[in-house]
Write an enzyme that holds these catalytic residues in place. Sequence first.
Site, PDB file in Angstrom:
ATOM      1  N   GLU A   1      -0.267 -40.387 -23.863  1.00 50.53           N
ATOM      2  CA  GLU A   1      -1.041 -41.154 -23.634  1.00 50.53           C
ATOM      3  C   GLU A   1      -0.793 -42.574 -23.061  1.00 50.53           C
ATOM      4  O   GLU A   1       0.281 -42.669 -23.478  1.00 50.53           O
ATOM      5  CB  GLU A   1      -1.818 -41.070 -23.762  1.00 50.53           C
ATOM      6  CG  GLU A   1      -1.781 -41.654 -24.968  1.00 50.53           C
ATOM      7  CD  GLU A   1      -2.924 -41.907 -26.555  1.00 50.53           C
ATOM      8  OE1 GLU A   1      -4.310 -40.652 -26.798  1.00 50.53           O
ATOM      9  OE2 GLU A   1      -3.413 -41.765 -27.438  1.00 50.53           O
TER      10      GLU A   1
ATOM     11  N   ASP B   1      -5.587 -50.662 -26.951  1.00 52.01           N
ATOM     12  CA  ASP B   1      -5.631 -50.235 -25.559  1.00 52.01           C
ATOM     13  C   ASP B   1      -5.447 -52.142 -25.057  1.00 52.01           C
ATOM     14  O   ASP B   1      -5.603 -51.724 -24.000  1.00 52.01           O
ATOM     15  CB  ASP B   1      -5.818 -50.093 -25.008  1.00 52.01           C
ATOM     16  CG  ASP B   1      -6.391 -47.990 -26.503  1.00 52.01           C
ATOM     17  OD1 ASP B   1      -5.780 -47.967 -27.516  1.00 52.01           O
ATOM     18  OD2 ASP B   1      -7.714 -48.429 -25.932  1.00 52.01           O
TER      19      ASP B   1
END
Length: 325
Positions: A207, A38
């Site tokens: 997401e 991420d």
Amino acid sequence: MTDFYRPLLLALMMIYGTGCSGQVPTSGNPIFEGWYADPEAVVVKGKCWVFPTFSAEYDKQLFFDAFSSSDLVKWKKHPRVLTSDNVKWARRAMWAPALVEKDGKYYLFFSANDVHEGEIGGIGVAVSKKPQGPYKDALGKPLIQHIVNGAQPIDQFVFKDDDGEYYMYYGGWGHCNVVRMSADLLGIIPFADGEIYKEVTPEHYVEGPFMLKRNGKYYFMWSEGGWGQPDYSVSYAISDSPLGPFRRIGKILEQDAQIATGAGHHSVIKGRGEDEWYIVYHRRPLTETAANSRMTCIDRLEFDSNGYIKPVKMTNEGVKRTKLK
């Protein structure tokens, strides 16, 4: 040196660079050691900072490390820029940090606790006077905690538009919201129509939202598939407004049978050139199947003559040394 080892050495020199005269070193992929995911990349005063998730079991995700580079090739680790010791409400699953600089302060937004309705957790914000921290919790509680429009409060990205407005895009569980940030970046305020949370979920969204503005157009990107699965990938849409609508165009980053699987949850930075862009993302080596075996990588991101994003070619070489604005 024997002829047996010469081809191997030459291959390594091509991938990682040598520092010798005439050679152009490259970053190599991953750009730093360890399981990290991420990655949020941002350029601050000519230096690239990457804030990733420490990729481990949720109960071990209790801190954030940061990495900095002046040329995208050599990286310096800044350990424990924020830990759960400074966020009393965070007990597990601290992930997806996102950095914003404003008025000489650095705001590190993050997700914590893998929150569900009725639980304490969600999106928090910590502040520091330096990008390398240390950061301290600014609110003593989550900024966004409740489930609104079906979106789990995770994976936040804060975008500054040309008019000075700040927007936060966030959301898991297949839903994405956008909110308008207050001037101090420590709260959210209503839009002109009185709404506070606007759902902007595009087709196939899962997401990891990210927003990029180029030539007056808003490029909204997100991750699809399962974060622990090979099919994790990145798609995008283009709009004339930061509020959409965002109609899916297609994938720009996905697994490559020759390179890696599970490529997703990215960010984008601009290089020194007029249209020079880099995508920073995580992927899973072909030798790994564990969900948390994720590493942070960088490759070029390019646009075609019509303004569409070209599919990203993942590499082992990474990118060449460059200076940043």
